[in-house]
Structure formats: C-alpha cells, structure tokens
Motif scaffolding. Sequence first.
Motif, PDB file in Angstrom:
ATOM      1  N   LEU A 132      42.669  -5.478  21.953  1.00  0.00           N
ATOM      2  CA  LEU A 132      43.863  -4.635  22.031  1.00  0.00           C
ATOM      3  C   LEU A 132      44.390  -4.574  23.466  1.00  0.00           C
ATOM      4  CD1 LEU A 132      42.750  -1.695  19.704  1.00  0.00           C
ATOM      5  CD2 LEU A 132      44.708  -3.218  19.306  1.00  0.00           C
ATOM      6  N   MET A 133      43.496  -4.378  24.414  1.00  0.00           N
ATOM      7  CA  MET A 133      43.923  -4.294  25.817  1.00  0.00           C
ATOM      8  C   MET A 133      44.396  -5.637  26.340  1.00  0.00           C
ATOM      9  SD  MET A 133      41.217  -1.606  27.547  1.00  0.00           S
ATOM     10  CE  MET A 133      39.719  -2.468  27.055  1.00  0.00           C
ATOM     11  N   MET A 181      38.664   2.394  31.004  1.00  0.00           N
ATOM     12  CA  MET A 181      39.881   2.388  31.814  1.00  0.00           C
ATOM     13  C   MET A 181      39.703   1.584  33.095  1.00  0.00           C
ATOM     14  SD  MET A 181      41.674   3.843  29.649  1.00  0.00           S
ATOM     15  CE  MET A 181      43.244   3.881  30.539  1.00  0.00           C
ATOM     16  N   THR A 182      38.475   1.479  33.572  1.00  0.00           N
ATOM     17  CA  THR A 182      38.228   0.614  34.733  1.00  0.00           C
ATOM     18  C   THR A 182      38.473  -0.840  34.360  1.00  0.00           C
ATOM     19  OG1 THR A 182      36.581   2.143  35.602  1.00  0.00           O
ATOM     20  CG2 THR A 182      36.518  -0.106  36.444  1.00  0.00           C
ATOM     21  N   TYR A 183      38.002  -1.236  33.175  1.00  0.00           N
ATOM     22  CA  TYR A 183      38.256  -2.594  32.702  1.00  0.00           C
ATOM     23  C   TYR A 183      39.759  -2.830  32.536  1.00  0.00           C
ATOM     24  CZ  TYR A 183      38.523  -6.776  29.892  1.00  0.00           C
ATOM     25  OH  TYR A 183      38.848  -8.039  29.442  1.00  0.00           O
ATOM     26  N   LEU A 184      40.448  -1.869  31.923  1.00  0.00           N
ATOM     27  CA  LEU A 184      41.877  -2.029  31.687  1.00  0.00           C
ATOM     28  C   LEU A 184      42.636  -2.178  33.007  1.00  0.00           C
ATOM     29  CD1 LEU A 184      44.323  -2.087  29.822  1.00  0.00           C
ATOM     30  CD2 LEU A 184      44.324   0.423  29.863  1.00  0.00           C
ATOM     31  N   LEU A 241      45.694  -5.640  36.679  1.00  0.00           N
ATOM     32  CA  LEU A 241      45.925  -6.120  38.040  1.00  0.00           C
ATOM     33  C   LEU A 241      45.703  -7.626  38.144  1.00  0.00           C
ATOM     34  CD1 LEU A 241      44.354  -3.237  40.139  1.00  0.00           C
ATOM     35  CD2 LEU A 241      46.778  -3.654  39.639  1.00  0.00           C
ATOM     36  N   ALA A 242      44.774  -8.165  37.346  1.00  0.00           N
ATOM     37  CA  ALA A 242      44.576  -9.613  37.337  1.00  0.00           C
ATOM     38  C   ALA A 242      45.816 -10.317  36.802  1.00  0.00           C
ATOM     39  CB  ALA A 242      43.349  -9.972  36.495  1.00  0.00           C
ATOM     40  N   ILE A 243      46.401  -9.777  35.733  1.00  0.00           N
ATOM     41  CA  ILE A 243      47.646 -10.348  35.212  1.00  0.00           C
ATOM     42  C   ILE A 243      48.737 -10.267  36.278  1.00  0.00           C
ATOM     43  CG2 ILE A 243      49.472 -10.107  33.491  1.00  0.00           C
ATOM     44  CD1 ILE A 243      47.366  -9.006  31.577  1.00  0.00           C
ATOM     45  N   ALA A 244      48.849  -9.117  36.938  1.00  0.00           N
ATOM     46  CA  ALA A 244      49.866  -8.943  37.970  1.00  0.00           C
ATOM     47  C   ALA A 244      49.670  -9.950  39.100  1.00  0.00           C
ATOM     48  CB  ALA A 244      49.828  -7.516  38.515  1.00  0.00           C
ATOM     49  N   ALA A 245      48.423 -10.135  39.527  1.00  0.00           N
ATOM     50  CA  ALA A 245      48.143 -11.078  40.609  1.00  0.00           C
ATOM     51  C   ALA A 245      48.564 -12.485  40.229  1.00  0.00           C
ATOM     52  CB  ALA A 245      46.658 -11.039  40.963  1.00  0.00           C
ATOM     53  N   ASP A 246      48.286 -12.890  38.992  1.00  0.00           N
ATOM     54  CA  ASP A 246      48.670 -14.226  38.558  1.00  0.00           C
ATOM     55  C   ASP A 246      50.179 -14.368  38.429  1.00  0.00           C
ATOM     56  OD1 ASP A 246      46.073 -15.030  38.552  1.00  0.00           O
ATOM     57  OD2 ASP A 246      45.849 -15.110  36.375  1.00  0.00           O
ATOM     58  N   ARG A 247      50.851 -13.322  37.993  1.00  0.00           N
ATOM     59  CA  ARG A 247      52.313 -13.415  37.865  1.00  0.00           C
ATOM     60  C   ARG A 247      52.998 -13.389  39.228  1.00  0.00           C
ATOM     61  NH1 ARG A 247      53.184 -10.073  32.130  1.00  0.00           N
ATOM     62  NH2 ARG A 247      52.037 -11.646  30.928  1.00  0.00           N
ATOM     63  N   LEU A 248      52.385 -12.744  40.175  1.00  0.00           N
ATOM     64  CA  LEU A 248      52.911 -12.823  41.544  1.00  0.00           C
ATOM     65  C   LEU A 248      52.807 -14.251  42.072  1.00  0.00           C
ATOM     66  CD1 LEU A 248      51.349  -9.544  42.970  1.00  0.00           C
ATOM     67  CD2 LEU A 248      53.806 -10.055  42.928  1.00  0.00           C
ATOM     68  N   ARG A 249      51.733 -14.944  41.688  1.00  0.00           N
ATOM     69  CA  ARG A 249      51.535 -16.317  42.139  1.00  0.00           C
ATOM     70  C   ARG A 249      52.420 -17.288  41.378  1.00  0.00           C
ATOM     71  NH1 ARG A 249      45.188 -17.684  42.536  1.00  0.00           N
ATOM     72  NH2 ARG A 249      46.093 -19.481  43.585  1.00  0.00           N
ATOM     73  N   GLY A 250      52.614 -17.034  40.085  1.00  0.00           N
ATOM     74  CA  GLY A 250      53.219 -18.051  39.240  1.00  0.00           C
ATOM     75  C   GLY A 250      54.650 -17.810  38.832  1.00  0.00           C
ATOM     76  N   SER A 251      55.280 -16.761  39.339  1.00  0.00           N
ATOM     77  CA  SER A 251      56.668 -16.503  38.947  1.00  0.00           C
ATOM     78  C   SER A 251      57.427 -15.867  40.100  1.00  0.00           C
ATOM     79  CB  SER A 251      56.712 -15.562  37.729  1.00  0.00           C
ATOM     80  OG  SER A 251      56.458 -14.215  38.120  1.00  0.00           O
ATOM     81  N   ASP A 252      58.744 -15.806  39.933  1.00  0.00           N
ATOM     82  CA  ASP A 252      59.615 -15.152  40.910  1.00  0.00           C
ATOM     83  C   ASP A 252      60.013 -13.754  40.467  1.00  0.00           C
ATOM     84  OD1 ASP A 252      59.639 -17.428  42.564  1.00  0.00           O
ATOM     85  OD2 ASP A 252      61.262 -18.331  41.395  1.00  0.00           O
ATOM     86  N   VAL A 305      52.782  -5.002  33.028  1.00  0.00           N
ATOM     87  CA  VAL A 305      51.338  -4.735  33.007  1.00  0.00           C
ATOM     88  C   VAL A 305      51.007  -3.251  32.887  1.00  0.00           C
ATOM     89  CG1 VAL A 305      50.798  -6.842  34.268  1.00  0.00           C
ATOM     90  CG2 VAL A 305      51.167  -4.718  35.539  1.00  0.00           C
ATOM     91  N   GLY A 306      51.989  -2.448  32.514  1.00  0.00           N
ATOM     92  CA  GLY A 306      51.695  -1.062  32.169  1.00  0.00           C
ATOM     93  C   GLY A 306      51.777  -0.048  33.287  1.00  0.00           C
TER      94      GLY A 306
END
Length: 312
Positions: A216-217, A254-257, A262-273, A283-284
């Motif tokens: 779900l997360m 919630m620590t996992y979430l 933040l991992a998704i955010a980090a990758d999108r910072l790298r891979g998109s404008d 990412v919520g």
Amino acid sequence: MDALAGLLEGPRARGAFMIRACFEPPWAVRVEDRAPLTVMLLVRGDAWVVPDTGERIRLRPGDLAIARGPDPYTCADDPATEPQALILPGAECRYPDGRALNGSMDLGVRTWGDRLDGSTVVLIGTYLMAGEISNRLLDALPPLLSLTTDVWECPLTPLLMEEIVRDEPGQEVVLDRLLDLLVIAALRAWFSRPEARPPAWYAALADPVVGRVLRLMQDDAAYPWTVASLAAKAGVSRAALARRFTELVGEPVMTYLTGWRLAIAADRLRGSDATLEAIARQVGYGSAFALSNAFKRVYGVSPQEHRGRVAS
C-alpha cells in the motif's frame, strides 16, 4: 510503485543498454565502468567472471551473473587470459594500453567482440546509474553473484537473442523492458536462495499483514497514510500492526514510509526537471518547505544541493 519495479524505474531513465558479445577463445575483457548493476547471461560457450577480490565465477550456457559496482572485474574464457580490451565509465572502450578501440570490435547492431561467429556468446545488460530506491535492494547483494541452470531457467533467452539485433522503431524501449524483466526474474530467484540475505522489508512482503501494508505504501506514497488507516486496510488493530511491522521490517511503520517517500523524491530530483513543489505533492508532502526539511534531515543536504551534485 512496486518495490522491484521501483528498483529499475530510475536507472532505466538515466541510462541502460544491452549488447550481444561474441568471442572466440582466447578472449578477455577488463571492466572498470563503475556501473552499479550489470547482468551477464551466457548463451553459448564457456566464460569466467573474475573480480579483483573475492571468488571467481564460471558460467556455462544458461547461467547468469550479476555484478554490483563499482568494483572492477574481468570477463574471460580462462582466468589466465590477458585482457584484450578495457571498458571504462560511459561505455568507453580502449585497448589495455590506453589506445582507443575506435569501433574495431563493433560487429553490427548491438553486437561487440572479435568474431560474429564466435563460439562464446554473452548477453550483457548494464544500468549506468543507480538511485535511492534501487540501492535498497542492491545494497543487499554481494558484489558478484551467479544463478546456474540447476537453480533457475531463464525463459527470456530466445526472445532476447531475437530482439537484441533488431533495428526497428521503438526497439530500445522493447530491450529496456526485457532487461528489466530479466533482472527482476534473476533477483527473485537469488533472494529465494538460502545463501541470500534479502533486506528485511523484502522478506516481510511475504507476510499477509505487513506485506499488504508495504505494498500500500509503495504503490501510493502520496496518500496521507497513518498507522490507523494502514491497520484498517490490513484488517488488524493499530497496536498489532505497529508491533508486527517493527518486528519484521526492523523499523516503525511511519519511519519506513518517510524513508520510502524521500527515496522516491531523491530519485525524481535526479531523473526529472520537476519542481520541488511538484515532487513534494507526488510523495505525500504538503509543501516544498516540508519536503526540504525532511530531506535535509535524512540526507544531510537540501533537495537543491542533491540535484546540483548529480548535475555536476
């Protein structure tokens, strides 16, 4: 976003390719490309993968090896064979003495080596960049692993051999997807082995309660999840979920979430404008400011600094 799909979403967007390597013994190639992930599927012949440190691996037809960078290694017909070529970052190819190969080993569409009819054929897929999501799995892999035909059978080999030499519209997309399928199938097979050490969250996916909550997360990181709402979806009490999740995953829900978002955010910072505001919504997080504060707390740099480091 499924965790295994997320493993490859970022790296594919930032560079992945496949080639068919054809050789006639004696042959050897030194690989120093620092690629985070390379998969080698032996179709015909015999080959060795020899790391600078650690145990070497012998491959026979149908066997597969995965090398997790950045450590260098040598692929050869025999561990004693001296390298004839050197692969550097950016897929740059040189002779061992540093001279450029200048295409002297190009044999046709996505085909490389010394003889098109060589007795050894290896399909090689390489991801040139990793991401925060992919590292969640890759960090659990040994630097070099192999899957032999007695523990797995790759159903994709005939299709890969057929598609890799085609030069048609959309062919790179086809090969990207086939490479992803190959890696996912290999990782599933590896993590099912007794010698594997999968991450706790990966093993917890098999649990009927925690596995559902993880999915779900992972599938909808932007949703405003709470322990209570996740527990309701899983059909257990909040206390039961909190206890079981921490026991199996090794950290609170919630620590996992937060880490996943933040991992998704980090990758999108790298891979998109995309703007920081847009990524925050994806990412919520309610605002770029909220995401920036959480990001800096975990990664030690601001999102802008993270993106700037990648660009440089």
